[in-house]
Design a protein around this motif. Structure first.
Motif, short mmCIF file in Angstrom:
data_model
loop_
_atom_site.label_atom_id
_atom_site.label_comp_id
_atom_site.label_asym_id
_atom_site.label_seq_id
_atom_site.Cartn_x
_atom_site.Cartn_y
_atom_site.Cartn_z
N GLU A 140 0.82 -1.21 0.00
CA GLU A 140 0.00 0.00 0.00
C GLU A 140 0.86 1.27 0.00
N GLY A 141 2.19 1.08 0.02
CA GLY A 141 3.08 2.23 0.06
C GLY A 141 3.15 2.88 1.43
N ILE A 142 2.86 2.09 2.47
CA ILE A 142 2.83 2.60 3.84
C ILE A 142 4.02 2.02 4.61
N ARG A 143 4.59 2.83 5.45
CA ARG A 143 5.73 2.42 6.27
C ARG A 143 5.30 1.38 7.30
N PHE A 144 6.04 0.26 7.35
CA PHE A 144 5.78 -0.79 8.33
C PHE A 144 6.93 -0.81 9.34
N ILE A 145 6.58 -0.81 10.62
CA ILE A 145 7.59 -0.81 11.68
C ILE A 145 7.35 -1.99 12.60
N HIS A 146 8.35 -2.84 12.72
CA HIS A 146 8.24 -4.03 13.57
C HIS A 146 8.86 -3.72 14.94
N LEU A 147 8.02 -3.77 15.97
CA LEU A 147 8.48 -3.57 17.35
C LEU A 147 8.10 -4.80 18.17
N PRO A 148 8.94 -5.84 18.16
CA PRO A 148 8.61 -7.05 18.93
C PRO A 148 8.53 -6.74 20.42
N VAL A 149 7.50 -7.27 21.06
CA VAL A 149 7.24 -6.97 22.47
C VAL A 149 7.35 -8.24 23.31
N THR A 150 8.18 -8.17 24.34
CA THR A 150 8.25 -9.21 25.36
C THR A 150 8.08 -8.53 26.71
N VAL A 151 8.01 -9.34 27.75
CA VAL A 151 7.90 -8.76 29.10
C VAL A 151 9.09 -7.85 29.37
N GLU A 152 10.25 -8.27 28.90
CA GLU A 152 11.48 -7.51 29.16
C GLU A 152 11.56 -6.23 28.32
N THR A 153 10.99 -6.25 27.10
CA THR A 153 11.16 -5.10 26.20
C THR A 153 9.93 -4.20 26.11
N LYS A 154 8.86 -4.53 26.82
CA LYS A 154 7.60 -3.80 26.68
C LYS A 154 7.76 -2.29 26.92
N ALA A 155 8.41 -1.93 28.02
CA ALA A 155 8.58 -0.50 28.35
C ALA A 155 9.41 0.20 27.28
N GLN A 156 10.47 -0.45 26.83
CA GLN A 156 11.34 0.13 25.81
C GLN A 156 10.60 0.33 24.49
N GLN A 157 9.80 -0.65 24.10
CA GLN A 157 9.08 -0.55 22.83
C GLN A 157 7.94 0.47 22.89
N GLU A 158 7.33 0.60 24.06
CA GLU A 158 6.30 1.63 24.20
C GLU A 158 6.91 3.02 24.11
N GLN A 159 8.11 3.17 24.64
CA GLN A 159 8.79 4.45 24.51
C GLN A 159 9.13 4.72 23.05
N ARG A 160 9.55 3.68 22.33
CA ARG A 160 9.84 3.83 20.91
C ARG A 160 8.58 4.20 20.13
N LEU A 161 7.44 3.63 20.52
CA LEU A 161 6.18 3.97 19.87
C LEU A 161 5.87 5.45 20.06
N LEU A 162 6.08 5.97 21.25
CA LEU A 162 5.84 7.39 21.50
C LEU A 162 6.75 8.25 20.63
N GLU A 163 7.98 7.81 20.45
CA GLU A 163 8.92 8.54 19.60
C GLU A 163 8.43 8.56 18.15
N ILE A 164 7.90 7.42 17.68
CA ILE A 164 7.38 7.33 16.31
C ILE A 164 6.18 8.25 16.15
N ILE A 165 5.32 8.29 17.15
CA ILE A 165 4.16 9.18 17.11
C ILE A 165 4.61 10.63 16.97
N ASP A 166 5.62 11.01 17.73
CA ASP A 166 6.14 12.38 17.66
C ASP A 166 6.81 12.64 16.31
N GLU A 167 7.60 11.67 15.84
CA GLU A 167 8.32 11.83 14.57
C GLU A 167 7.35 12.03 13.40
N THR A 168 6.25 11.30 13.42
CA THR A 168 5.29 11.35 12.32
C THR A 168 4.20 12.39 12.55
#
Length: 212
Positions: A140-168
């Motif tokens: 579809e010409g849309i950017r796909f971002i893979h953020l694998p989530v585990t118990v250990e990485t959940k907080a880190q990936q949620e922070q990355r999601l917030l960064e993506i929201i700000d970037e876009t």
């Protein structure tokens, strides 16, 4: 009597603040005094939080000031009520991030409706905790971002999601069968701009923990 000019110069006002008397009168008088015609108006008082929500669709008439001047002049009213508010042009697509997991039916329906012009949104990215839907999204010409989530990485990936929201500069986040429970911290940061869609007539197909 003021003549109503039916043009396409329409805008949507949204506002929320603490529930007090006089909000509707202040907003509607402000618009009427500046030659704006209100063609739709809804308000809701959430007694559990003592917050007031209001939405108005209005058209600028012949003698109305520009939307920039309206916004500048409305700031004094917003300060009076401590209001969070916005004037939005409905013709401007809403910048949207879609969160998905492995299943594609909710995402596919959103993208189909976008192509048909039924949903006016700009999909800035599709974010997933699995790579399964990458090819579908990129077709579809849309950017796909893979953020694998585990118990250990959940907080880190949620922070990355917030960064993506700000970037876009995304305004809306849609969970389209995203099989993760957002943390309380993330939910608070996304308050008022995050929705979860469910393609089902509840309580049918409600899932394992619908109230979790």
């Amino acid at each position: 009597m003021t003549t109503i000019f039916h043009n396409t110069d329409s805008y949507i006002f949204t506002g929320t603040c603490r529930a007090v008397s006089g909000i509707v009168a202040a907003v509607t008088s402000f618009l009427a005094d500046r030659d704006c015609y209100i063609c739709a108006l809804e308000q809701f008082d959430d007694e559990s939080t003592e917050k007031f929500f209001m939405r108005a669709v209005f058209r600028r008439q012949e003698n109305a000031p520009s939307i920039d001047i309206l916004a500048e002049e409305f700031s004094s009213i917003s300060k009076t009520f401590g209001m969070e508010w916005n004037f939005h042009c409905p013709e401007t697509p809403i910048k949207t991030i879609i969160l998905v997991s492995k299943y594609d039916h909710c995402l596919d329906d959103l993208l189909y409706r976008k192509r048909k012009g039924e949903i006016n949104m700009e999909v800035t990215a599709v974010v997933s905790n699995h790579p399964d839907l990458c090819s579908m999204v990129e077709r579809e010409g849309i950017r796909f971002i893979h953020l694998p989530v585990t118990v250990e990485t959940k907080a880190q990936q949620e922070q990355r999601l917030l960064e993506i929201i700000d970037e876009t500069q995304s305004e809306l986040i849609v969970l389209a069968r995203y099989m993760q429970i957002l943390s309380d911290e993330l939910t608070k940061k996304l308050a008022g701009r995050c929705i979860n869609i469910h393609h089902s007539f509840l309580p049918g197909f409600k899932g394992a923990k619908p109230y979790h």
